[in-house]
Design a protein around this motif. Structure first.
Motif, short mmCIF file in Angstrom:
data_model
loop_
_atom_site.label_atom_id
_atom_site.label_comp_id
_atom_site.label_asym_id
_atom_site.label_seq_id
_atom_site.Cartn_x
_atom_site.Cartn_y
_atom_site.Cartn_z
N VAL A 145 2.31 -2.82 1.20
CA VAL A 145 2.04 -1.52 1.81
C VAL A 145 1.84 -1.70 3.32
O VAL A 145 2.34 -0.92 4.13
N GLY B 196 -5.58 -0.98 -8.45
CA GLY B 196 -5.70 0.15 -7.53
C GLY B 196 -6.82 1.07 -7.97
O GLY B 196 -7.84 0.61 -8.45
N ASP C 270 -4.89 -3.72 2.60
CA ASP C 270 -3.90 -4.25 1.66
C ASP C 270 -4.41 -5.62 1.23
O ASP C 270 -4.32 -6.59 1.98
N SER D 129 -6.10 4.29 3.37
CA SER D 129 -5.07 3.82 2.43
C SER D 129 -5.48 2.44 1.96
O SER D 129 -5.70 1.53 2.78
N ASN E 170 -4.43 -0.51 -0.79
CA ASN E 170 -3.55 -1.11 -1.79
C ASN E 170 -4.24 -2.35 -2.35
O ASN E 170 -4.53 -3.29 -1.60
N TYR F 222 0.73 -1.57 -5.43
CA TYR F 222 1.96 -2.28 -5.08
C TYR F 222 1.66 -3.76 -4.81
O TYR F 222 0.49 -4.16 -4.69
N PHE G 177 6.60 -1.78 0.01
CA PHE G 177 6.16 -1.18 -1.26
C PHE G 177 6.84 -1.85 -2.46
O PHE G 177 7.47 -1.21 -3.29
N CYS H 20 -0.84 2.62 -10.24
CA CYS H 20 -2.15 2.02 -10.42
C CYS H 20 -2.80 2.60 -11.67
O CYS H 20 -2.20 3.37 -12.40
N SER I 151 -3.36 2.51 -4.35
CA SER I 151 -2.13 2.07 -5.01
C SER I 151 -2.26 0.64 -5.49
O SER I 151 -3.20 -0.08 -5.14
#
Length: 487
Positions: free
Chosen positions: A255, A275, A194, A214, A216, A250, A260, A300, A248
């Motif tokens: 995240v 993103g 993130d 993942s 972000n 956000y 979020f 994104c 993503s």
């Protein structure tokens, strides 16, 4: 008695050196979040390397640090409850200096230097960075500062092989959470990133597996393959798989903390949040044998393939993408001529691309799906199939009269063309394009033609449905072969 004590201490010291595990606290690290622990961390790494390698352990605590210098055959294990904290430089004291690079004019500053990082290594082998802990890039800059002591990357690797990153969390990591340049045989698995600029940058690398991550990154790309000239020679990025990943845009940090949030509407380039997964923009070298599958895009930009600096992009397979709240083109293919490469580098090529099983909800309609080469330089052999897109709609009949500029030298983003004159697909300077089993719908009416072909040779459309009660004509064909159509 004193002799026995000395003997026991000596035996303990020898056992510690011979152990495959090296606790940074045994080498003087405090883990209090205030003391600069990088000298102790580097001492542990050096001791392990002198013994042939081992695992350097960060137990629970917060380890404020400047540059950590990796060695071959070293595992950094950041355990649950442990944070490696990038400290803020003070009075010019901080991270290792950005090393000289005679080729830095051909790519961004961050891609031209590796040592000005929280963790870095060059010409190494058998490296692992893992654990349930956190790398926090608090003291890193996301920009390109040349001031002494300033660092701008969390992890930076150059010309290494046999690399693993696994299970970590990473927060606010500066220009790159990971910059890997010229790395072969790399596995990246189960990271939660993130960050405030790029997530994973895979540059001039071969045999790479990215899975279960993942990322972000509202202010830049999440997972991006590049092929810069930072090494001083052309090197392709090839044999790469990206699978089971979530990307993503956000708000930063939201995240990782599970909220979020959506309060930050813009990346610094003012193109809304970023993103996404992308190939390019640095593209002096090429991209070959890339497979991207089972990935989710949320809030994104869309999926992008770009070669603009002379590289050849070919043999790309993309499948099983689901996208929601996409702020520009869901699919963007661009062959350009920025040519930020050594003088005499020709325009690149883009060919043999397959994109299949894509579902898109709530996509920006200004740019549609874009495939755009250059006059005399065609994007070739593209197959799009099993695609469902729900656009916002709202395009006007006046916008249908627009002629997008070529913009061959510009940084490649969909807005370089302005609003396009078609609502669903805009295809220009392309050969052998096949589109089949596609369904497009709109949240509100769009009065542009659904598909525009401009300088397209050999196109085939099979079972393409445009669901719009007031739809204008489906095709606008300009200087192109008439498409072969089967419904």
């Amino acid at each position: 008695m004193k002799k026995y004590i000395v003997l026991i201490l000596s035996l303990v010291a020898l056992q510690l050196q011979a152990s495959p595990f090296y606790n940074v606290k045994d080498y003087g690290a405090k883990g209090d979040g205030k003391t600069i622990d990088s000298p102790a961390i580097n001492k542990a790494i050096e001791t392990a390397a002198q013994s042939g390698g081992g695992t350097v352990i960060f137990p629970a605590g917060t380890y404020a640090s400047y540059s950590v210098r990796l060695k071959s055959n070293i595992t950094l294990q950041i355990e649950a409850g442990a944070t490696l904290l990038a400290a803020y430089p003070e009075n010019g004291i901080g991270y290792d200096a950005a090393e000289p690079n005679d080729f830095n004019k051909f790519q961004d500053f961050g891609h031209s230097h590796w040592q000005n990082s929280l963790i870095w290594g060059e010409n190494l082998e058998n490296i692992t960075i893992c654990g349930q802990g956190l790398i926090n890039g608090y003291g890193l800059t996301r920009g390109e500062s040349r001031l002494p002591g300033v660092g701008n990357k969390a992890v930076s690797l150059k010309l290494c092989r046999n690399v693993v990153m696994r299970d970590l969390k990473m927060l606010n990591c500066g220009h790159f959470a990971l910059l890997a340049t010229g790395v072969d045989n790399m596995t990246i698995d189960n990271l939660l990133i993130d960050t405030n600029r790029d997530g994973l940058d895979i540059d001039c690398c071969r045999n790479v597996r990215v899975s279960n991550c993942s990322v972000n990154s509202p202010w830049d790309d999440a997972i991006v393959l590049k092929a810069s000239y930072g090494l001083g020679f052309f090197r392709d990025t090839e044999n790469v798989t990206i699978t089971n990943c979530y990307v993503s845009g956000y708000d930063r940090g939201s995240v990782l903390n599970g909220t979020f949030q959506r309060d930050e509407p813009q990346a610094p380039d003012q193109g809304l949040v970023t993103g996404r997964i992308k190939c390019g923009t640095e593209s002096s070298g090429g991209f070959r044998n890339i497979a991207i599958s089972n990935c989710v895009f949320e809030r994104c930009r869309g999926f992008a393939l770009e070669t603009v600096d002379g590289g050849v992009l070919e043999d790309i397979v993309v499948s099983n993408l689901t996208m929601r709240d996409i702020v520009n083109s869901p699919i963007f293919l661009r062959l350009g001529a920025r040519l930020r490469s050594p003088e005499g580098t020709p325009v690149g090529r883009m060919k043999r691309i397959t994109i299949d099983n894509v579902n898109v909800y709530n996509a920006d309609s200004r740019y549609g799906c874009l495939i755009s080469g250059l006059p005399g330089h065609y994007i070739e052999d593209v197959k799009l199939s099993n695609i469902r897109i729900l656009y916002k709609g709202g395009g006007t009949a006046e916008q249908a009269k627009l002629t997008p500029p070529e913009s061959e030298k510009l940084y490649p983003e969909p807005w370089m063309f302005g609003i396009i004159p078609s609502s669903s697909f805009y295809i220009r300077h392309a050969k052998n394009i096949e589109v089949k089993d596609v369904e497009v719908s709109f949240m509100q009416p769009d009065y542009r033609p659904s598909i525009q072909l401009d300088d397209v040779k050999g196109s085939r459309f099979n079972n393409v449905r445009i669901n719009q009660p007031e739809a204008p004509k489906k095709f606008a064909v300009i200087n192109s072969d008439e498409p072969a159509i089967r419904n």
